[in-house]
Structures are given as structure tokens and as C-alpha cells.
Design an enzyme around this catalytic site. Structure first.
Site, short mmCIF file in Angstrom:
data_model
loop_
_atom_site.label_atom_id
_atom_site.label_comp_id
_atom_site.label_asym_id
_atom_site.label_seq_id
_atom_site.Cartn_x
_atom_site.Cartn_y
_atom_site.Cartn_z
N ARG A 240 0.89 -1.12 0.03
CA ARG A 240 0.05 0.04 0.22
C ARG A 240 0.92 1.50 0.31
NH1 ARG A 240 -3.36 -2.89 -1.63
NH2 ARG A 240 -5.43 -3.28 -0.91
N GLU A 269 -3.03 7.73 -6.26
CA GLU A 269 -2.88 6.96 -7.40
C GLU A 269 -4.05 7.16 -8.59
OE1 GLU A 269 -3.65 2.71 -6.35
OE2 GLU A 269 -1.90 2.52 -5.19
N HIS A 288 -0.42 0.51 -10.01
CA HIS A 288 -1.08 -0.47 -9.45
C HIS A 288 -1.50 -1.63 -10.27
CE1 HIS A 288 -3.59 -0.83 -5.40
NE2 HIS A 288 -3.10 -1.92 -5.91
#
Length: 323
Positions: A240, A269, A288
Site C-alpha cells: 500500500r 494513485e 497499481h
């Protein structure tokens, strides 16, 4: 008689989407976008939902639960992490919370290895050379490093941490260290040694962050932890974004405290294209993609559907968070 409503906050991968479209026992209402749903649309959608299938980007908090249908029966997140969910409020509401563990272990471990190799072999700089049409073979410039006879450090030795070790061990590491709340009984099977975090930071050549985001791990990697590392250390984060203080990471890279970094997760993000870490030659940033394979994303979405349907029809969830 009306059917229960399942509200889905995003378009699902193709195979899971076909399954969702074919459901007949529930009325599916869905945001048919590949991008995050707006807050207003999320609040509107949950107001009439019997089940909610959400994503990491959907904040499940007091505002949402207050706006939700009083008859809401289940929240199913299409993720293994659930730090976007206020679990205390969900527990108080008496709602089961489904999640998608196990199915993304292999894909995320693969991505960890990908980033480790890209960072160690300076792949970002090499790609720039190719894309700009300059350079060629050089015996002495653009040299990276290899993992033979190096020390591997894994922060967080759960499913993904273990799978990462299984993949990286054949690269020839002479020592494997890990941190976790307690030593694991089968650590010898992976030839791994449980050590305190400061020792791991000081000795590891490659540090892979594989732990969940908690109050204890938030901002765990900061100026103090970077100062303990070798100047040749490589840091990879596929866990994370909030586990790493990005300003302190940038400082560590610019001042030679560490050699390189690979990030699949960031705050926010995505990072803006002009962010210093995106532009830094020794920092590889991915958007991601840890679980981004056809196999894994469909498996995640199908498990999230299973959990949502089970909750709606008062059945045990296949994968439920202990609240």
C-alpha cells in the site's frame, strides 16, 4: 415480487462481467465505467441497494453508511485490502464484509519480482535510451546489479511475502530475512530467518514491502528507516502506498541513501506525470498493476460476486473479514 438490488461500482473484467450480466435472482445496477465512480453516484446507488460490490477507491465511511439502504445486507470489496472501509462502523451496523484474499497472491508476487529486476538492472534508464534512439552496447555505463550472493529482506511474511521469496530465491540470494509479528514455524522450508526490522533494514540488499496497511505500518518507511539502509539497497513496494513516506523516499534517492526503488502503489494513485518520483531515473513507478492479469482480476471479481450474493441471500460468505 421485486428482486434484491446488487449495486456494483465499476465495470468488471470480461468473464466476470458476463456472469454479472446473466444474473437473474438479483437486479444488477452498475456503474459501467472502468474509472472510479463519483462520490455522488456512489451515495445514490447505495441508497437502494441490498448488496454493495465496491472497489479500493470507494470509501466506505459514516457518510456512505448513513446514505445506505437501511436494509443493506452485505458489503463486498473486490480487493484483498480493506483499509478503505471503516470496519468499526460496518461491524456496528452488523454487516458482513467480503474481500478477495488468496486469488491475487501469485500475480502480486510476480509484480514484486518485476519491479525488483527493473530497479536492480536500471531498466527505466535503459528504456529511455532506446526510446530516445541514443546509445548502444557499453561495457562500463548503465550498469545495474544482480542478486547473486545478496541478502533479501521481506517486510510482511504473509501469503504474498512467501510467494515473493519462492520466486526470488532461485536468483541466488545467500541470505533471506523477514519481519512479522512472530517467527513462523515453517520458516526453514523457505530458508528464511525472522529478524527485527532494524536488522533487516541495515543488512538487506533488496527490501520488498509485502505487509498490510495498518496504524502500525502507515508511514513505516520514512527518513529514519531509510537512514538505516545500505546506500546500495533497493526498495520495492507492492503493498500500500501509505506505508512509504514518498517525500522521504525521494530525499533518500536524491541523497544516495538508497540505490533505487520500485513502486506499484502510491499516494495518490496515479501519481501526477510531473511528480518527482515519476521522473526520477532510479525510481520505477507502475499504476497499481499488482493483480492485473486476466486470470487474477476475473478470479477477484467472481469471488466478490460470490460474497455479495451470499450476503444478499443470507448465506455464509466465501471470504469474510473478521470484524
Amino acid at each position: 415480487m421485486s428482486r434484491p438490488v446488487l449495486f456494483v461500482t465499476r465495470e468488471l473484467p470480461s468473464q466476470a462481467q458476463k456472469r454479472l450480466d446473466a444474473l437473474v435472482d438479483v437486479e444488477v445496477r452498475q456503474s459501467k465505467s472502468t474509472k472510479a465512480i463519483s462520490r455522488s453516484d456512489l451515495l445514490d446507488g447505495v441508497a437502494t441497494a441490498d448488496g454493495l460490490l465496491c472497489m479500493l477507491s470507494d470509501k466506505i465511511d459514516e457518510e456512505l453508511l448513513s446514505a445506505a439502504n437501511p436494509l443493506l445486507k452485505v458489503i463486498s470489496t473486490c480487493s484483498v485490502g480493506y483499509d478503505h472501509v471503516d470496519t468499526e462502523l460496518v461491524k456496528r451496523r452488523g454487516l458482513p464484509l467480503g474481500y478477495t484474499p488468496d486469488v491475487l497472491t501469485d500475480a502480486t508476487a510476480d509484480t514484486t519480482v518485476l519491479l525488483a529486476l527493473m530497479a536492480s538492472r536500471r531498466a527505466k534508464e535503459a528504456l529511455c535510451i532506446v526510446n530516445e534512439g541514443r546509445g548502444g552496447f557499453s561495457l562500463s555505463t548503465g550498469l545495474g546489479t544482480q542478486f547473486t550472493n545478496k541478502t533479501l529482506g521481506i517486510v510482511g511474511f504473509g501469503r504474498i511475502g512467501r510467494a515473493t521469496v519462492e520466486r526470488l530465491a532461485p536468483f541466488g540470494f545467500s541470505k533471506i530475512m523477514y519481519t512479522s509479528r512472530r517467527p513462523l514455524h515453517d520458516e526453514a522450508k523457505l530458508n528464511a530467518q525472522h529478524v527485527p526490522l532494524p536488522q533487516l533494514l541495515a543488512e538487506a540488499d533488496l527490501i520488498c514491502i509485502c505487509c498490510p496497511l495498518t496504524s502500525e505500518t502507515t508511514n513505516m518507511f520514512n527518513k529514519d528507516t531509510f537512514s538505516l539502509m545500505k546506500s546500495t539497497a533497493i526498495v520495492v513496494n507492492t503493498a500500500r502506498g501509505a506505508i512509504v513516506n514518498q517525500d522521504d523516499l525521494l530525499h533518500a534517492l536524491e541523497n544516495g541513501q538508497i540505490a533505487a526503488a520500485g513502486l506499484d502503489v502510491t499516494v495518490p494513485e496515479p501519481l501526477p506525470a510531473d511528480h518527482p518520483l515519476v521522473k526520477h531515473p532510479r525510481c520505477v513507478v507502475l499504476p497499481h498493476i499488482g493483480s492485473a492479469t486476466e486470470e487474477t482480476r476475473n478470479a477477484m471479481a467472481n469471488l466478490a460476486i460470490d460474497n455479495a450474493l451470499a450476503g444478499i441471500f443470507d448465506q455464509p460468505l466465501k471470504a469474510e473479514v473478521e470484524l
